[in-house]
Design a protein around this motif. Structure first.
Motif, PDB file in Angstrom:
ATOM      1  N   ALA A 106       0.838  -1.205   0.000  1.00  0.00           N
ATOM      2  CA  ALA A 106       0.000   0.000   0.000  1.00  0.00           C
ATOM      3  C   ALA A 106       0.872   1.255   0.000  1.00  0.00           C
ATOM      4  CB  ALA A 106      -0.909  -0.011   1.228  1.00  0.00           C
ATOM      5  N   ALA A 107       0.289   2.346  -0.456  1.00  0.00           N
ATOM      6  CA  ALA A 107       1.030   3.612  -0.520  1.00  0.00           C
ATOM      7  C   ALA A 107       1.438   4.082   0.875  1.00  0.00           C
ATOM      8  CB  ALA A 107       0.162   4.675  -1.179  1.00  0.00           C
ATOM      9  N   GLY A 108       2.537   4.856   0.906  1.00  0.00           N
ATOM     10  CA  GLY A 108       2.936   5.502   2.147  1.00  0.00           C
ATOM     11  C   GLY A 108       4.145   4.871   2.797  1.00  0.00           C
ATOM     12  N   VAL A 168      -5.381  -5.647   6.424  1.00  0.00           N
ATOM     13  CA  VAL A 168      -5.055  -7.001   5.953  1.00  0.00           C
ATOM     14  C   VAL A 168      -3.843  -7.474   6.778  1.00  0.00           C
ATOM     15  CG1 VAL A 168      -4.334  -8.444   4.012  1.00  0.00           C
ATOM     16  CG2 VAL A 168      -5.956  -6.574   3.634  1.00  0.00           C
ATOM     17  N   VAL A 214      -1.174  -4.247   1.509  1.00  0.00           N
ATOM     18  CA  VAL A 214      -0.777  -4.382   2.911  1.00  0.00           C
ATOM     19  C   VAL A 214       0.145  -3.235   3.303  1.00  0.00           C
ATOM     20  CG1 VAL A 214       0.520  -5.849   4.523  1.00  0.00           C
ATOM     21  CG2 VAL A 214      -0.858  -6.913   2.739  1.00  0.00           C
ATOM     22  N   ASN A 268       1.088   6.793  -6.595  1.00  0.00           N
ATOM     23  CA  ASN A 268      -0.027   7.428  -5.901  1.00  0.00           C
ATOM     24  C   ASN A 268       0.209   8.938  -5.868  1.00  0.00           C
ATOM     25  OD1 ASN A 268      -1.388   8.540  -3.473  1.00  0.00           O
ATOM     26  ND2 ASN A 268      -1.990   6.429  -3.090  1.00  0.00           N
ATOM     27  N   ASN A 300      -5.194   9.915  -4.883  1.00  0.00           N
ATOM     28  CA  ASN A 300      -5.526   9.788  -3.461  1.00  0.00           C
ATOM     29  C   ASN A 300      -6.402  10.962  -3.039  1.00  0.00           C
ATOM     30  OD1 ASN A 300      -5.571   9.431  -0.713  1.00  0.00           O
ATOM     31  ND2 ASN A 300      -3.391   9.844  -0.390  1.00  0.00           N
ATOM     32  N   GLY A 358       4.578   6.630  -3.230  1.00  0.00           N
ATOM     33  CA  GLY A 358       3.904   7.898  -2.988  1.00  0.00           C
ATOM     34  C   GLY A 358       3.163   7.838  -1.656  1.00  0.00           C
ATOM     35  N   THR A 359       2.346   8.808  -1.389  1.00  0.00           N
ATOM     36  CA  THR A 359       1.786   9.814  -2.276  1.00  0.00           C
ATOM     37  C   THR A 359       2.830  10.860  -2.649  1.00  0.00           C
ATOM     38  OG1 THR A 359      -0.434   9.569  -1.367  1.00  0.00           O
ATOM     39  CG2 THR A 359       0.057  11.670  -2.401  1.00  0.00           C
TER      40      THR A 359
HETATM   41  C1  FMN Z   1       2.518   5.782   8.056  1.00  0.00           C
HETATM   42  C2  FMN Z   1       1.503   5.666   6.967  1.00  0.00           C
HETATM   43  C3  FMN Z   1       1.593   6.503   5.866  1.00  0.00           C
HETATM   44  C4  FMN Z   1       0.653   6.413   4.842  1.00  0.00           C
HETATM   45  N1  FMN Z   1       0.778   7.227   3.767  1.00  0.00           N
HETATM   46  C5  FMN Z   1      -0.108   7.113   2.734  1.00  0.00           C
HETATM   47  C6  FMN Z   1       0.025   7.909   1.578  1.00  0.00           C
HETATM   48  O1  FMN Z   1       0.963   8.710   1.443  1.00  0.00           O
HETATM   49  N2  FMN Z   1      -0.910   7.778   0.602  1.00  0.00           N
HETATM   50  C7  FMN Z   1      -1.946   6.892   0.685  1.00  0.00           C
HETATM   51  O2  FMN Z   1      -2.757   6.802  -0.236  1.00  0.00           O
HETATM   52  N3  FMN Z   1      -2.079   6.107   1.775  1.00  0.00           N
HETATM   53  C8  FMN Z   1      -1.196   6.194   2.786  1.00  0.00           C
HETATM   54  N4  FMN Z   1      -1.338   5.394   3.880  1.00  0.00           N
HETATM   55  C9  FMN Z   1      -2.485   4.457   3.964  1.00  0.00           C
HETATM   56  C10 FMN Z   1      -2.101   3.055   3.511  1.00  0.00           C
HETATM   57  O3  FMN Z   1      -1.743   3.043   2.157  1.00  0.00           O
HETATM   58  C11 FMN Z   1      -3.272   2.084   3.725  1.00  0.00           C
HETATM   59  O4  FMN Z   1      -4.316   2.412   2.838  1.00  0.00           O
HETATM   60  C12 FMN Z   1      -3.810   2.106   5.144  1.00  0.00           C
HETATM   61  O5  FMN Z   1      -2.746   2.147   6.072  1.00  0.00           O
HETATM   62  C13 FMN Z   1      -4.684   0.896   5.457  1.00  0.00           C
HETATM   63  O6  FMN Z   1      -3.985  -0.291   5.282  1.00  0.00           O
HETATM   64  P1  FMN Z   1      -3.283  -1.116   6.484  1.00  0.00           P
HETATM   65  O7  FMN Z   1      -4.335  -1.305   7.537  1.00  0.00           O
HETATM   66  O8  FMN Z   1      -2.805  -2.369   5.837  1.00  0.00           O
HETATM   67  O9  FMN Z   1      -2.166  -0.285   6.996  1.00  0.00           O
HETATM   68  C14 FMN Z   1      -0.408   5.465   4.927  1.00  0.00           C
HETATM   69  C15 FMN Z   1      -0.472   4.614   6.039  1.00  0.00           C
HETATM   70  C16 FMN Z   1       0.458   4.701   7.041  1.00  0.00           C
HETATM   71  C17 FMN Z   1       0.354   3.773   8.233  1.00  0.00           C
END
Ligand code: FMN
Length: 348
Positions: free
Chosen positions: A69-71, A309, A328, A149, A182, A93-94
């Protein structure tokens, strides 16, 4: 091969969360460069475990159904390393048009007892041009699908938000296999307002129009784009968006980003920290939104399931609710890289 992750996790969890994040990425890149990442991550040697799990989604061939997943790789600096952990797709990204430093620290909190994270990073990222340089280097050897992203800069007013997305689209088009717009980070003021029916429709139509032009300029290369939505949308809002997605025939949707709710973690020392909550407390909510969207939206539009997940069973639940792929983030932090292959196997 022993799984070193429980030990590594103990060390990493003794560090400040953001320091641990940077240390992990640095370690991964080094181990990958020396070809020992798989061993360190406790992955089995032998035949490539992801080779036979190809799946076609959005016209792209994904090596398996599980993605990052992004981030986590906000700068696009560790793509091949994540690929070598077994991810079939990596979403970086983002990224925003211009570099920005994000919110003040501390901005990342682990809620260990709940296998959860709260973050209010605020799109800290190097901006599109630097990101493209990083990607050029770090995707070498990567055989999976690369998602990029995109978002808007903090200082761009909501009235001008479409221009930021178009600038990013232009800047990343050539490098991306797919692009995610996003609209659902809770940490950029007003961003989630862009999920209104009218804003979303306008964004999709303008991005589709610009993509036509970019396709012509890139030897006919068609890059699908998806929208990433929040888990905190009301039922009516999800239904309205489903109608917009069906009508515009968008390529796909990611459900969901982090939640601003604190159900399941109230009373924890960090529960009142501002930001988005991810991990185990988000699992059910994210799957509910996925199922609702699936029941309301044109069947031909794929959904990528993100949000809590943490196990193969969670991935299976997303799949059963209608996801074609899963992503994830928090699960990787709490369970380690073996989870990636376990999910790929589960969803084979
Ligand atoms: C520290 C952190 C930074 C994140 N940064 C982004 C981001 O920059 N862009 C985005 O679309 N989602 C971002 N997310 C969200 C994740 O991509 C994901 O959608 C969200 O954490 C849910 O999934 P998870 O429960 O597996 O963590 C971020 C999540 C975390 C924990």
């Amino acid at each position: 091969m022993p799984d070193f992750y429980p030990i590594a996790r103990r060390i990493l969890f003794s560090l400040d969360a953001e320091a641990a994040h940077h240390a992990t990425l640095a370690m991964m890149k080094t181990a990958d460069a020396f070809g020992v990442l798989g061993q360190l991550a406790g992955l089995d040697e032998g035949p490539d475990p992801v080779a036979s799990r190809e799946v076609e989604v959005m016209g792209l061939t994904f090596p398996n159904r599980v993605g990052l997943a992004a981030g986590l790789d906000k700068k696009g600096e560790a793509i091949s390393a994540f690929g070598n952990l077994g991810f079939g797709h990596v979403e970086v990204g983002t990224v925003t048009p211009m570099a920005q430093s994000g919110n003040d620290k501390p901005r990342l909190f682990r809620l260990k007892e709940h296998e959860a994270i709260i973050n209010r990073m605020g799109f800290n990222n190097p901006g599109v041009p630097s990101m493209m340089e990083n990607i050029g280097k770090s995707r070498r050897g990567f055989r999976g699908i690369l998602g990029i992203n995109i978002g808007k800069n903090k200082d761009t007013p909501n009235e001008g938000f479409i221009d930021d997305y178009l600038k990013c689209l232009e800047g990343v088009y050539q490098a991306a296999d797919y692009i995610t717009a996003n609209l659902s980070s809770p940490n950029t003021k007003g961003l989630r307002d862009l999920q209104s029916e009218s804003n979303c429709r306008e964004l999709i139509l303008r991005m589709q129009e610009r993509r036509e032009k970019l396709k012509g300029e890139n030897d006919g290369k068609y890059v699908p784009f998806v929208i990433k939505i929040a888990p905190d949308l009301a039922e009516d809002a999800v239904k309205a968006l489903a109608a917009v997605f069906s009508e515009t025939r968008i390529d796909g949707v990611i459900t969901t980003n982090t939640t601003i709710e604190r159900a399941g973690v109230s009373g924890h020392e960090y529960a009142k920290e501002a930001g988005g909550l991810s991990g185990a407390p988000l699992t059910e909510k994210a799957t509910e939104i996925l199922a609702l969207l699936r029941s309301e939206m044109d069947d031909a539009i794929p959904i990528i399931g993100s949000g809590g997940v943490m196990s193969p069973a969670d991935a299976r639940a997303k799949f059963d609710a209608g996801a074609s792929l899963v992503q994830v983030y928090s699960g990787l932090i709490y369970r380690g890289a073996t989870l990636v292959r376990e999910i790929a196997e589960e969803l084979e």
